[in-house]
Design an enzyme around this catalytic site. Sequence first.
Site, PDB file in Angstrom:
ATOM      1  N   LYS A 196      -6.528  27.217 -23.844  1.00 40.31           N
ATOM      2  CA  LYS A 196      -5.431  26.601 -24.869  1.00 40.31           C
ATOM      3  C   LYS A 196      -6.372  26.353 -26.155  1.00 40.31           C
ATOM      4  O   LYS A 196      -7.138  25.468 -26.338  1.00 40.31           O
ATOM      5  CB  LYS A 196      -5.165  25.418 -24.023  1.00 40.31           C
ATOM      6  CG  LYS A 196      -3.640  24.713 -24.643  1.00 40.31           C
ATOM      7  CD  LYS A 196      -3.862  24.323 -25.788  1.00 40.31           C
ATOM      8  CE  LYS A 196      -4.374  22.849 -26.097  1.00 40.31           C
ATOM      9  NZ  LYS A 196      -4.272  22.208 -27.575  1.00 40.31           N
ATOM     10  N   GLY A 249     -13.692  17.080 -25.565  1.00 39.98           N
ATOM     11  CA  GLY A 249     -12.947  16.266 -26.209  1.00 39.98           C
ATOM     12  C   GLY A 249     -13.454  14.732 -25.976  1.00 39.98           C
ATOM     13  O   GLY A 249     -14.038  14.246 -25.416  1.00 39.98           O
ATOM     14  N   SER A 250     -12.109  14.012 -26.375  1.00 38.56           N
ATOM     15  CA  SER A 250     -12.198  12.650 -26.444  1.00 38.56           C
ATOM     16  C   SER A 250     -12.272  12.073 -24.749  1.00 38.56           C
ATOM     17  O   SER A 250     -11.757  12.712 -23.752  1.00 38.56           O
ATOM     18  CB  SER A 250     -11.063  11.696 -27.157  1.00 38.56           C
ATOM     19  OG  SER A 250     -10.101  12.042 -26.233  1.00 38.56           O
ATOM     20  N   GLY A 254      -9.976  13.105 -21.812  1.00 32.33           N
ATOM     21  CA  GLY A 254     -10.723  13.615 -20.613  1.00 32.33           C
ATOM     22  C   GLY A 254     -10.202  12.646 -19.175  1.00 32.33           C
ATOM     23  O   GLY A 254      -9.902  13.423 -18.204  1.00 32.33           O
ATOM     24  N   GLU A 271     -16.716  17.560 -20.749  1.00 33.48           N
ATOM     25  CA  GLU A 271     -17.733  17.072 -21.716  1.00 33.48           C
ATOM     26  C   GLU A 271     -16.861  16.087 -22.797  1.00 33.48           C
ATOM     27  O   GLU A 271     -15.988  16.628 -23.610  1.00 33.48           O
ATOM     28  CB  GLU A 271     -18.383  18.334 -22.473  1.00 33.48           C
ATOM     29  CG  GLU A 271     -19.592  17.629 -23.296  1.00 33.48           C
ATOM     30  CD  GLU A 271     -19.486  18.531 -24.861  1.00 33.48           C
ATOM     31  OE1 GLU A 271     -19.568  17.564 -25.770  1.00 33.48           O
ATOM     32  OE2 GLU A 271     -19.701  19.709 -24.801  1.00 33.48           O
ATOM     33  N   CYS A 305     -20.408  17.175 -30.883  1.00 29.48           N
ATOM     34  CA  CYS A 305     -20.772  15.971 -29.770  1.00 29.48           C
ATOM     35  C   CYS A 305     -21.903  15.472 -29.541  1.00 29.48           C
ATOM     36  O   CYS A 305     -22.155  14.173 -29.206  1.00 29.48           O
ATOM     37  CB  CYS A 305     -19.939  16.605 -28.446  1.00 29.48           C
ATOM     38  SG  CYS A 305     -18.239  17.019 -28.447  1.00 29.48           S
ATOM     39  N   GLU A 404     -17.939   6.696 -31.221  1.00 31.69           N
ATOM     40  CA  GLU A 404     -18.300   7.767 -31.895  1.00 31.69           C
ATOM     41  C   GLU A 404     -17.616   8.054 -33.037  1.00 31.69           C
ATOM     42  O   GLU A 404     -16.170   7.960 -33.237  1.00 31.69           O
ATOM     43  CB  GLU A 404     -17.851   8.929 -30.815  1.00 31.69           C
ATOM     44  CG  GLU A 404     -18.181  10.571 -31.173  1.00 31.69           C
ATOM     45  CD  GLU A 404     -17.828  11.446 -30.316  1.00 31.69           C
ATOM     46  OE1 GLU A 404     -18.785  12.563 -30.156  1.00 31.69           O
ATOM     47  OE2 GLU A 404     -17.069  11.483 -29.473  1.00 31.69           O
TER      48      GLU A 404
END
Length: 500
Positions: A196, A249-250, A254, A271, A305, A404
């Site tokens: 995706k 991702g975030s 997640g 992750e 990241c 972040e």
Amino acid sequence: MTKSQRATCCPAAAFPLQIWWLTISIGKNYIGGQWVVGGAGELAVTDPATGALIQHQALADAADVDAAVGAARALVNSRALSGLRPVERGRMVRRMGEFLLLHCDEIARLLSRESGKPLWEAVIEVEGSARYFEYYGNQAETVEGRSIPLGDDYFDFTVHEPMGISAQVIPWNYPLEMTARSLSAALATGNACIIKSPELDPLSCAYYALAAEYAGLPAGAVNVLCGHGHHAGAALVAHPGINQVVFTGSVQTGIAIGQAAAANVVPCVLELGGKSAAIVRTDADLDNLIGNIRWGIFFNAGQVCSAMSRVIAHADVYDRVVEAAAGLASQISTGPGIEREQMGLNMGALVSLGQRDRAQGMVTEAARQGARVVAGGVASEQGAFLTPTVLAGVEPSMNIAQDEVFGPVLSVIKAHDDVQALAIANGTDYGLVAGVFSRDISASMGLARDLRAGQVFINEWFAGGVETPFGGYGKSGYGREKGREALWNYVQTKNIAVRI
């Protein structure tokens, strides 16, 4: 990627793509070996540096996800990939990397335009992506079982079987490299994959379908869909027909993906970002530190990241670190990535205006809370640019020190000893990577032991490579990617016990 990677493209392709083939493929979805439009319409992919339209991208809906799962399941059931001798499968995987290198220039140019990164950074990403296919192609025939002694009356052994269908939700910061990281290991172990791609920069992911065809992979082994996360992404990770999910991702997304997959008892590799800190001791080589700050926080406009988003400097060297970091930031120019072919002190746009505004908003809030903007922090009137930013006077409790940013923003925090520095470094919800800069290897190793992070760099940020495992503690996620550890994400162990 590492700063030691080449920033030069490969030679001209020996097998150039035909223009008509490129035209029908870029911007479409790829399911079961066929290029198809999406059931959810299309979106306009633009250059974040200029706002210019690059291409329209077809968007997948739930029916397209069903079709992709069906194609992948047919491949799994046929054993056309998993039933191969591993060395043959590995050769196919390596050929995918070969394809990327053969078409390095055209892929990098498209990637630079859709993501905003400088062309030389895009070249590094293409070459880094190819390296994953080389590494995991070579690892394909090393996944071996073992025999277990149960006495003379038994023969007992284990085998590692593919999970089946691997659903991989790709982030926009490194659309090519993050796809390569999971796709290469999954294919090497015999899985069918559904990619995706990210909505902000999905176009370059089409080259993985072309690479799969070049490599001779059977239809259904690689499927590439673009769709909105709440629509196609949600349908994919919650689909009862998949066997595993990989997501970068975030934290919020997640958690949602983990919950959706858990409803079908499907394992995930997550992750979820970081707020990584570099501890700078009084005996650090400050010239080396500044060189690493350039790569650690200003590479890819800080959209990494594992970025060096915090520097925790001892009070004795704090002012010198702030001054040098600010001087570095002021030397870095910004501009359209496609115009920046040569490696140097330059930086491209962030991926979108929204991402730029979010990062600048966090800088403004930090200043309101008492931090000092000693360099940068200025958004351009046109394009998604934010000048490289250094904040001094940052306190560990400030939002900028906890959350972040995912932008070119460095926070410099003062510490008076190793104990305080360690407490600050470990004082967030994240634990992806960390670092220590010091000439004292014993002190560095002691700090590395106590840092709550999945990877610790000593005297070089982004040290390591494809061979070294990567993953986080805490809200940075779970599971490990890269290295041999990643192979176990894509297999399950079966034990066979034989009564003789």
